[in-house]
Design a protein around this motif. Structure first.
Motif, mmCIF file in Angstrom:
data_model
loop_
_atom_site.group_PDB
_atom_site.id
_atom_site.type_symbol
_atom_site.label_atom_id
_atom_site.label_comp_id
_atom_site.label_asym_id
_atom_site.label_seq_id
_atom_site.Cartn_x
_atom_site.Cartn_y
_atom_site.Cartn_z
ATOM 1 N N LEU A 1 0.861 -1.185 0.000
ATOM 2 C CA LEU A 1 0.000 0.000 0.000
ATOM 3 C C LEU A 1 0.893 1.230 0.000
ATOM 4 N N THR A 2 0.650 2.172 -0.908
ATOM 5 C CA THR A 2 1.436 3.400 -0.907
ATOM 6 C C THR A 2 0.512 4.606 -0.904
ATOM 7 N N GLY A 3 0.804 5.571 -0.018
ATOM 8 C CA GLY A 3 -0.005 6.791 0.070
ATOM 9 C C GLY A 3 -1.049 6.729 1.167
ATOM 10 N N GLY A 4 -1.573 7.895 1.508
ATOM 11 C CA GLY A 4 -2.600 7.972 2.542
ATOM 12 C C GLY A 4 -2.059 7.854 3.952
ATOM 13 N N LEU B 1 4.388 -5.985 7.815
ATOM 14 C CA LEU B 1 3.593 -6.793 8.722
ATOM 15 C C LEU B 1 3.275 -8.140 8.085
ATOM 16 N N THR B 2 3.503 -9.198 8.832
ATOM 17 C CA THR B 2 3.160 -10.529 8.341
ATOM 18 C C THR B 2 2.053 -11.102 9.216
ATOM 19 N N ALA C 1 3.572 -4.938 13.762
ATOM 20 C CA ALA C 1 4.314 -4.632 12.531
ATOM 21 C C ALA C 1 5.727 -4.165 12.854
ATOM 22 N N ASP C 2 6.651 -4.376 11.905
ATOM 23 C CA ASP C 2 7.954 -3.702 11.967
ATOM 24 C C ASP C 2 7.748 -2.253 11.546
ATOM 25 N N VAL C 3 8.274 -1.327 12.317
ATOM 26 C CA VAL C 3 8.206 0.082 11.920
ATOM 27 C C VAL C 3 9.318 0.378 10.922
ATOM 28 N N LEU D 1 3.030 -4.429 3.145
ATOM 29 C CA LEU D 1 4.061 -3.401 3.184
ATOM 30 C C LEU D 1 3.358 -2.069 2.978
ATOM 31 N N VAL D 2 3.484 -1.179 3.959
ATOM 32 C CA VAL D 2 2.775 0.106 3.903
ATOM 33 C C VAL D 2 3.811 1.219 3.793
ATOM 34 N N LEU D 3 3.719 2.018 2.727
ATOM 35 C CA LEU D 3 4.737 3.035 2.428
ATOM 36 C C LEU D 3 4.100 4.397 2.163
#
Lengths: 413, 413
Positions: free
Chosen positions: B65-68, B139-140, B124-126, B147-149
């Motif tokens: 996920l990217t954005g927001g 996060l698994t 999650a890993d930061v 994967l959040v970016l």
């Protein structure tokens, strides 16, 4: 009306190409008042493209497909959509003739799947391709509307503007004629331009006005729809007049493909005025920008890059005392540079740039501080001081555009 | 491993911004051997983002996920994903401290939703943000990897390369260390480079080699993974040696953000050699390109734009007889231009460009024909003739790079 854009192509999916066609379509649909809620990218894969189309049909009124119209086996957009809609592919005569002519004229062997490019789904409107060979389509079924366009921006953009847009306008408004005009501005930011046009933007639905931030400039697209060309032209002109009454000082020209340098070189040629430059800050970028324009040699013979104090003295005879008394970044030095360049090459006009590009200040000036001087045919010199604290290359671009706009303001008024 | 990229943001959906983050992620995932099958763009809308995430979880192993992730009410990626996974958001101490420090130091009021930027989903890993404030996450869960970016490329790219990529490598290969190196080439096209490296590209899975076509140049990314840094470094060096043995003549430097002008200005400064130019074809673009590099003034004091025959004679003393006998586009005129510029400004080196940018030929030469001359400290002049039949601005860019590469070849060998 809800729309969804599906772009097709493995090279897009893998990030080998940045997709500029989808944003182009999305902007234009937004201008037409069509809501884009979803965009998807899929590779050249039957199963996943089928899934994407089926899902889009269910939740949207208009499905725009872009890409996958080429002559290779991988290009499956048309054949797959025809299968899904249970319709035949038929050949468009003019497109096929154009294709055959090309292969006859060049003597190249025609690829196995090339004829697919001139085929369309039975019942669709054919959208001719001015640039390439693959025809587009606009098709309305009981359930949904489909717009099928080529992927390459150079083929897609004219097809969209000339062929697709009028059909979409009819679909949305019932009004058959749409037209838009792009106005270009320098010296005002996008938020400030929107503020100054606020009442025009919020109070009107036809024409619509949309601003776009470009590199150091802003464009405004005005789009009107109506029952005939005369009505639309009148609406557009009324809107343009209202816009120019508010922000005309920053305006320099029309058109998506236009630029300050094209407008300025056009004016110089029309008035038969020659130009040169002495560039410190910009290091040759002003002259190189002029040289972007074919035919510039009629008005531009050459000039100077005077990056150091020494070359300012040696090449354009800035008196050492002027620099000593006022510094390199000063009105006086800019003026002497412009006058010296004009004198050396006997031109009608001469522009000079001196300032601090950054990063970091110099000579007691912060980065982004600069002077532009414009020597005029009557011997006078106009100067302008600008403070524009951005990164090095934006500063240099802004300086070049400041010089071009000063010339525009002299010649266009 | 199958991946799906969802980019979130109404400004992307409406085409106001071209999405370069998705192609960046897709390229890097492809380099890691992760298959990207779907990409979607959704606006800042709960319902549609929920739909997109739910669908992605079902069909992919990794959802990017990217954005927001920003500080406004519209930014809902984190809160929504936390809800969908039924997990809490918790605060990352270091990120919160950085955020608080910023608002204390600047005295700006902290927006209502700003603290969301330093929060992450429990478990999650930061992924720290080196450029902005919004942390990313890896996060698994039992079902899927997330994967959040952040959306802005300036924040996303370093976070991806430094934080996300090592975790993805572990996920895919079980090997903990990955490293990549970018090599830059001028004077060879992407297909020719691939041909010359064919056996290296097809026979190896670790390291992997991927070529990218840039404006008039090509880059090659070599990526290796292994159990420790020394192993990876050795793999990379072996691959680099093999590549340079095949196409070393075209190589000029390393790194994604590097450029010919940076390398050349670096070499000039290191050798304490000064330079100037006399530009016809390129109209100032060579000097303006040098001036892109901060600190160039140590080696570059200025130069000449000699667009017409007259300015070639007046500014850099090209003999009228040389032009009359050989034409403007000739080895002899290019040589005289370089020598004249060198003589005028007493520099160690001088480059000259003369040719036909197009459109259309001139002086009996087709568009794209040009000569570059490089005057050396020992009084000799190297020349090079190039035929490059492309559009005007590509020709001029190619000429500038040809000149830079000639200097590089002199100084780097």
């Amino acid at each position: 009306m809800k729309a969804e854009i599906i772009s097709v192509g493995t090279e897009l999916l893998l990030g080998e190409i940045v997709d500029t066609s989808t944003p182009f379509i999305a902007q234009h649909l937004a201008d037409l008042g069509i809501d884009v809620y979803y965009e998807a990218t899929v590779g050249d894969n039957r199963k996943r493209l089928t899934e994407a189309i089926r899902q889009a049909e269910q939740r949207s009124d208009l499905v725009v497909l872009t890409g996958g119209l080429g002559p290779t086996e991988d290009d499956l957009t048309k054949t797959l959509l025809a299968e899904l809609l249970d319709r035949q592919l038929v050949t468009d005569g003019p497109a096929q003739a154009k294709l055959d002519e090309f292969y006859t004229a060049t003597g190249k062997p025609k690829p196995t799947h090339a004829d697919l490019m001139s085929q369309f789904i039975a019942g669709a409107d054919v959208l001719p391709n001015q640039v390439g060979f693959a025809v587009g389509m606009f098709l309305t079924t009981e359930n949904c509307n489909y717009l099928v366009l080529p992927g390459p921006p150079a083929e897609l953009q004219p097809m969209f503007e000339q062929e697709a847009e009028p059909r979409l306008v009819q679909l949305v408004t019932g009004k058959p004629v749409i037209s838009s005009r792009v106005l270009r501005f320098f010296g005002i930011g996008e938020p400030a331009l929107e503020d100054r046009l606020r009442t025009l933007i919020t109070n009107q639905t036809n024409p619509t006005l949309a601003t776009y931030a470009k590199r150091n400039e802003v464009t405004l697209r005005i789009t009107a729809s109506g029952n005939d060309a005369a009505e639309v032209a009148k609406q557009l002109q009324t809107a343009i007049d209202a816009v120019l009454a508010r922000v005309g000082t920053y305006f320099y020209g029309y058109g998506d493909d236009n630029s300050l340098e094209q407008v300025v070189v056009g004016l110089l040629r029309q008035r038969q005025l020659t130009i040169t430059a002495a560039e410190s800050l910009t290091g040759g970028l002003f002259q190189s920008t002029l040289a972007n324009v074919p035919g510039v040699s009629a008005v531009f013979a050459g000039g100077f890059v005077t990056y150091s104090a020494t070359t300012k003295e040696q090449l354009v005879q800035v008196p050492a005392t002027t620099i000593a008394a006022n510094g390199v970044v000063s009105k006086e030095t800019a003026t002497a540079m412009a006058q010296g360049a004009q004198r050396q090459l006997h031109t009608d006009l001469a522009v000079a740039f001196t300032g601090v590009a950054g990063p970091g200040g110099a000579d007691g000036h912060p980065a982004g501080d600069f002077w532009v001087a414009l020597a005029l045919p009557n011997g006078t010199v106009q100067t302008k001081q600008v403070r524009f604290a951005r990164d090095r290359n934006l500063v240099r671009d802004y300086a070049v555009k400041t010089g071009l706009k000063m010339i525009y303001d002299q010649l266009a008024r």
